[in-house]
Design an enzyme around this catalytic site. Structure first.
Site, PDB file in Angstrom:
ATOM      1  CB  THR A 120      -0.523  11.185   3.728  1.00  0.00           C
ATOM      2  OG1 THR A 120      -0.128  10.693   4.999  1.00  0.00           O
ATOM      3  CG2 THR A 120       0.468  10.653   2.694  1.00  0.00           C
ATOM      4  CD  GLU A 122       1.681   7.163   6.533  1.00  0.00           C
ATOM      5  OE1 GLU A 122       2.349   6.391   5.832  1.00  0.00           O
ATOM      6  OE2 GLU A 122       0.730   6.817   7.234  1.00  0.00           O
ATOM      7  CB  ILE A 188      -9.301   4.516  15.408  1.00  0.00           C
ATOM      8  CG1 ILE A 188      -8.147   5.181  16.184  1.00  0.00           C
ATOM      9  CG2 ILE A 188     -10.667   4.853  16.025  1.00  0.00           C
ATOM     10  CD1 ILE A 188      -8.214   6.691  16.332  1.00  0.00           C
ATOM     11  NE  ARG A 271       2.027  -0.417   9.577  1.00  0.00           N
ATOM     12  CZ  ARG A 271       1.138   0.575   9.608  1.00  0.00           C
ATOM     13  NH1 ARG A 271       1.543   1.839   9.628  1.00  0.00           N
ATOM     14  NH2 ARG A 271      -0.149   0.332   9.628  1.00  0.00           N
TER      15      ARG A 271
HETATM   16  P1  NAD Z   1      -9.788   4.702   1.453  1.00  0.00           P
HETATM   17  O1  NAD Z   1      -8.881   3.548   1.178  1.00  0.00           O
HETATM   18  O2  NAD Z   1     -10.815   4.581   2.515  1.00  0.00           O
HETATM   19  O3  NAD Z   1     -10.560   5.106   0.116  1.00  0.00           O
HETATM   20  C1  NAD Z   1      -9.941   5.154  -1.133  1.00  0.00           C
HETATM   21  C2  NAD Z   1     -11.036   5.167  -2.207  1.00  0.00           C
HETATM   22  O4  NAD Z   1     -10.390   5.265  -3.480  1.00  0.00           O
HETATM   23  C3  NAD Z   1     -11.889   3.902  -2.241  1.00  0.00           C
HETATM   24  O5  NAD Z   1     -13.248   4.239  -2.380  1.00  0.00           O
HETATM   25  C4  NAD Z   1     -11.389   3.154  -3.454  1.00  0.00           C
HETATM   26  O6  NAD Z   1     -12.391   2.346  -4.074  1.00  0.00           O
HETATM   27  C5  NAD Z   1     -10.970   4.300  -4.347  1.00  0.00           C
HETATM   28  N1  NAD Z   1      -9.947   3.893  -5.320  1.00  0.00           N
HETATM   29  C6  NAD Z   1      -8.809   3.199  -5.083  1.00  0.00           C
HETATM   30  N2  NAD Z   1      -8.140   2.999  -6.233  1.00  0.00           N
HETATM   31  C7  NAD Z   1      -8.850   3.609  -7.207  1.00  0.00           C
HETATM   32  C8  NAD Z   1      -8.665   3.765  -8.606  1.00  0.00           C
HETATM   33  N3  NAD Z   1      -7.595   3.252  -9.226  1.00  0.00           N
HETATM   34  N4  NAD Z   1      -9.605   4.449  -9.301  1.00  0.00           N
HETATM   35  C9  NAD Z   1     -10.687   4.976  -8.682  1.00  0.00           C
HETATM   36  N5  NAD Z   1     -10.932   4.843  -7.372  1.00  0.00           N
HETATM   37  C10 NAD Z   1     -10.013   4.163  -6.636  1.00  0.00           C
HETATM   38  O7  NAD Z   1      -8.813   5.910   1.726  1.00  0.00           O
HETATM   39  P2  NAD Z   1      -8.988   7.173   2.680  1.00  0.00           P
HETATM   40  O8  NAD Z   1      -8.452   6.841   4.027  1.00  0.00           O
HETATM   41  O9  NAD Z   1     -10.344   7.726   2.535  1.00  0.00           O
HETATM   42  O10 NAD Z   1      -7.929   8.174   2.004  1.00  0.00           O
HETATM   43  C11 NAD Z   1      -8.331   9.107   1.010  1.00  0.00           C
HETATM   44  C12 NAD Z   1      -7.157   9.967   0.624  1.00  0.00           C
HETATM   45  O11 NAD Z   1      -6.680  10.680   1.752  1.00  0.00           O
HETATM   46  C13 NAD Z   1      -5.950   9.182   0.086  1.00  0.00           C
HETATM   47  O12 NAD Z   1      -5.370   9.914  -0.971  1.00  0.00           O
HETATM   48  C14 NAD Z   1      -5.001   9.115   1.271  1.00  0.00           C
HETATM   49  O13 NAD Z   1      -3.664   9.003   0.843  1.00  0.00           O
HETATM   50  C15 NAD Z   1      -5.285  10.447   1.926  1.00  0.00           C
HETATM   51  N6  NAD Z   1      -5.030  10.528   3.380  1.00  0.00           N
HETATM   52  C16 NAD Z   1      -5.587   9.600   4.216  1.00  0.00           C
HETATM   53  C17 NAD Z   1      -5.402   9.724   5.585  1.00  0.00           C
HETATM   54  C18 NAD Z   1      -6.022   8.760   6.570  1.00  0.00           C
HETATM   55  O14 NAD Z   1      -5.751   8.847   7.756  1.00  0.00           O
HETATM   56  N7  NAD Z   1      -6.880   7.850   6.147  1.00  0.00           N
HETATM   57  C19 NAD Z   1      -4.621  10.781   6.091  1.00  0.00           C
HETATM   58  C20 NAD Z   1      -4.063  11.702   5.184  1.00  0.00           C
HETATM   59  C21 NAD Z   1      -4.291  11.562   3.839  1.00  0.00           C
HETATM   60  O1  TDX Z   2      -4.088  -3.115  14.503  1.00  0.00           O
HETATM   61  C1  TDX Z   2      -3.293  -2.177  14.481  1.00  0.00           C
HETATM   62  N1  TDX Z   2      -2.507  -1.941  15.570  1.00  0.00           N
HETATM   63  C2  TDX Z   2      -1.614  -0.916  15.622  1.00  0.00           C
HETATM   64  O2  TDX Z   2      -0.920  -0.750  16.647  1.00  0.00           O
HETATM   65  C3  TDX Z   2      -3.182  -1.292  13.341  1.00  0.00           C
HETATM   66  C4  TDX Z   2      -4.026  -1.521  12.118  1.00  0.00           C
HETATM   67  C5  TDX Z   2      -2.283  -0.243  13.419  1.00  0.00           C
HETATM   68  N2  TDX Z   2      -1.512  -0.060  14.525  1.00  0.00           N
HETATM   69  C6  TDX Z   2      -0.620   1.116  14.594  1.00  0.00           C
HETATM   70  C7  TDX Z   2       0.230   1.386  13.371  1.00  0.00           C
HETATM   71  C8  TDX Z   2       0.331   2.901  13.377  1.00  0.00           C
HETATM   72  O3  TDX Z   2       1.376   3.314  14.254  1.00  0.00           O
HETATM   73  O4  TDX Z   2      -1.498   2.254  14.699  1.00  0.00           O
HETATM   74  C9  TDX Z   2      -0.992   3.375  13.965  1.00  0.00           C
HETATM   75  C10 TDX Z   2      -2.006   3.797  12.920  1.00  0.00           C
HETATM   76  O5  TDX Z   2      -2.066   2.774  11.936  1.00  0.00           O
HETATM   77  P1  TDX Z   2      -2.953   2.903  10.607  1.00  0.00           P
HETATM   78  O6  TDX Z   2      -4.371   3.126  10.970  1.00  0.00           O
HETATM   79  O7  TDX Z   2      -2.615   1.761   9.728  1.00  0.00           O
HETATM   80  O8  TDX Z   2      -2.426   4.293  10.023  1.00  0.00           O
HETATM   81  P2  TDX Z   2      -1.007   4.798   9.471  1.00  0.00           P
HETATM   82  O9  TDX Z   2      -0.167   3.688   8.994  1.00  0.00           O
HETATM   83  O10 TDX Z   2      -0.448   5.749  10.474  1.00  0.00           O
HETATM   84  O11 TDX Z   2      -1.506   5.618   8.159  1.00  0.00           O
HETATM   85  C11 TDX Z   2      -2.725   6.394   8.188  1.00  0.00           C
HETATM   86  O12 TDX Z   2      -2.440   7.766   8.314  1.00  0.00           O
HETATM   87  C12 TDX Z   2      -1.845   8.411   7.236  1.00  0.00           C
HETATM   88  C13 TDX Z   2      -3.559   6.144   6.933  1.00  0.00           C
HETATM   89  O13 TDX Z   2      -3.830   4.752   6.803  1.00  0.00           O
HETATM   90  C14 TDX Z   2      -2.870   6.673   5.718  1.00  0.00           C
HETATM   91  O14 TDX Z   2      -3.701   6.535   4.575  1.00  0.00           O
HETATM   92  C15 TDX Z   2      -2.572   8.141   5.943  1.00  0.00           C
HETATM   93  O15 TDX Z   2      -1.834   8.648   4.873  1.00  0.00           O
END
Ligand code: NAD
Ligand code: TDX
Length: 335
Positions: A120, A122, A188, A271
């Protein structure tokens, strides 16, 4: 070619599996997922007859050894992924993100298999609003939350295993994703499902924070390009240049697309330690591997958000049962 996808029942991993089955049928896909609160087997229902699914934990060394021995490539999505949860209870983040990644690294080292590690933006910390810089592959790590610190830790482990043991691995650091099957705790989908439930969207603090939003399909296309053409040991930044809209403006866009007044939202508690701005410079991925995002600039983001709104409107049973529980949890935090 056999592909082991960790976390394939989650948001990005699930979309990756759908994309792979549809566009890259040469891959035989196995998913390993612990089905935590964030994993949902139903996400894979449309492709279940074309993949293998194993319910299990990536920290289980014996299981990972067996699965990795029987694959060619591991794509590692599994993680605890939500910042707000990491502020309430960091331990599962340390366990899954650090110990889980270590367990996978030991298995790929033993069996000499290729790994792609999903990470990520972050890990780099945050930027000031007026800072013209964007994160790139050589930006120093400076994570803020327990979530981002454990992801940073996992990236460091991958690099150490590459350098010390010659493990064949690549890393990608992507910005904030949106799209179908995203858990409704995230920004979102929380706001879309709020509006669909006649609840006002909830904006943390002033809402001036900026995220570099990317559609999940653009992310997953980049991951496939890295699998096809990425250089071993390299890191690739993934971002679609959407770092000009702040959280307040994203809520306003959603309200406009969903036919509600622009100011129909609540300000809620901020947060703790909230990162201000993320912005990604993905020139390396674009010039070296030829990646180009589809959902970029304001028009692209509108299109991506509209498709996401349509998906949540048409798939109410997927999220409706969780809605009350998620909102009760946030309400206790004043959010
Ligand atoms: P998510 O939370 O939707 O999904 C995570 C999945 O991993 C789930 O299906 C959960 O059951 C599984 N999981 C959790 N712990 C586990 C374990 N110990 N063993 C096996 N499975 C396990 O997450 P996501 O948003 O799809 O993120 C996926 C990857 O992408 C993560 O590595 C996250 O750090 C990275 N990432 C996410 C974002 C984002 O915006 N969501 C952005 C950049 C990177
Ligand atoms: O209800 C809300 N209101 C709000 O203002 C929530 C849930 C979040 N927020 C803000 C916090 C953040 O500035 O919106 C922004 C996005 O929040 P999240 O969806 O929680 O994402 P963020 O914390 O930025 O992290 C996401 O992006 C990087 C993913 O959850 C991570 O897994 C990824 O690594």
């Amino acid at each position: 070619m056999k592909l082991l996808v960790t976390g394939g029942a989650g948001f990005i991993g699930g979309n990756f599996v759908h994309y792979t089955v549809k566009h890259r049928p040469e891959y035989e896909v196995t998913v390993i997922d612990a089905l935590t609160y964030a994993g949902n087997k139903a996400n894979l229902a449309p492709v279940m007859d074309k993949i293998k699914f194993v319910e299990g934990n990536i920290c289980d060394a014996e299981l990972m050894d067996k699965l990795v021995a029987d694959t060619d490539i591991v794509v590692h999505f599994a993680a605890e992924s939500h910042n707000d949860n990491s502020l309430q209870n960091p331990w599962p983040f340390v366990e899954t993100n650090i110990v889980g990644t270590y367990t996978i690294l030991e298995a790929v080292r033993k069996h000499d298999k290729r790994l792609h590690h999903i990470s990520t933006d972050e890990v780099f910390g945050d930027l000031e609003l007026d800072d013209p810089n964007r994160f790139n592959e050589s930006t120093p790590y400076n994570p803020s939350s327990p979530y981002s610190a454990t992801k940073a830790g996992s990236d460091h482990l991958v690099r150490a295993w590459v350098r010390s043991f010659g493990v064949q691995a690549t890393i990608s650091n992507c910005s904030n994703n949106y799209g179908p099957y995203q858990h409704i705790e995230k920004f979102i989908p929380r706001q879309i499902t709020n509006v669909l439930s006649e609840i006002k969207p909830k904006l943390y603090g002033t809402g001036e924070q900026v995220r570099d939003w990317i559609h999940v399909d653009d992310h997953n296309e980049a991951v496939h390009l890295i699998l096809d053409k990425g250089k071993m040991g390299e890191t690739y930044i993934i971002g679609a240049d959407n770092d000009h809209v702040n959280n307040k403006q994203v809520i306003e866009m959603l309200l406009e697309l969903m036919g509600k007044p622009k100011d129909w939202y609540d300000h809620v508690n901020d947060r703790p330690g909230h990162d201000m701005r993320y912005a990604m410079d993905s020139s390396k991925l674009r010039t070296e591997l030829g990646w180009k995002p589809r959902y970029t600039d304001n028009n692209g983001m509108h299109e991506g958000l509209q498709a996401t709104i349509d998906w949540y409107s048409q798939n109410r049973p997927w999220w409706q049962q969780q809605k009350a529980e998620v909102e009760t949890k946030y309400a206790k935090q004043g959010q």
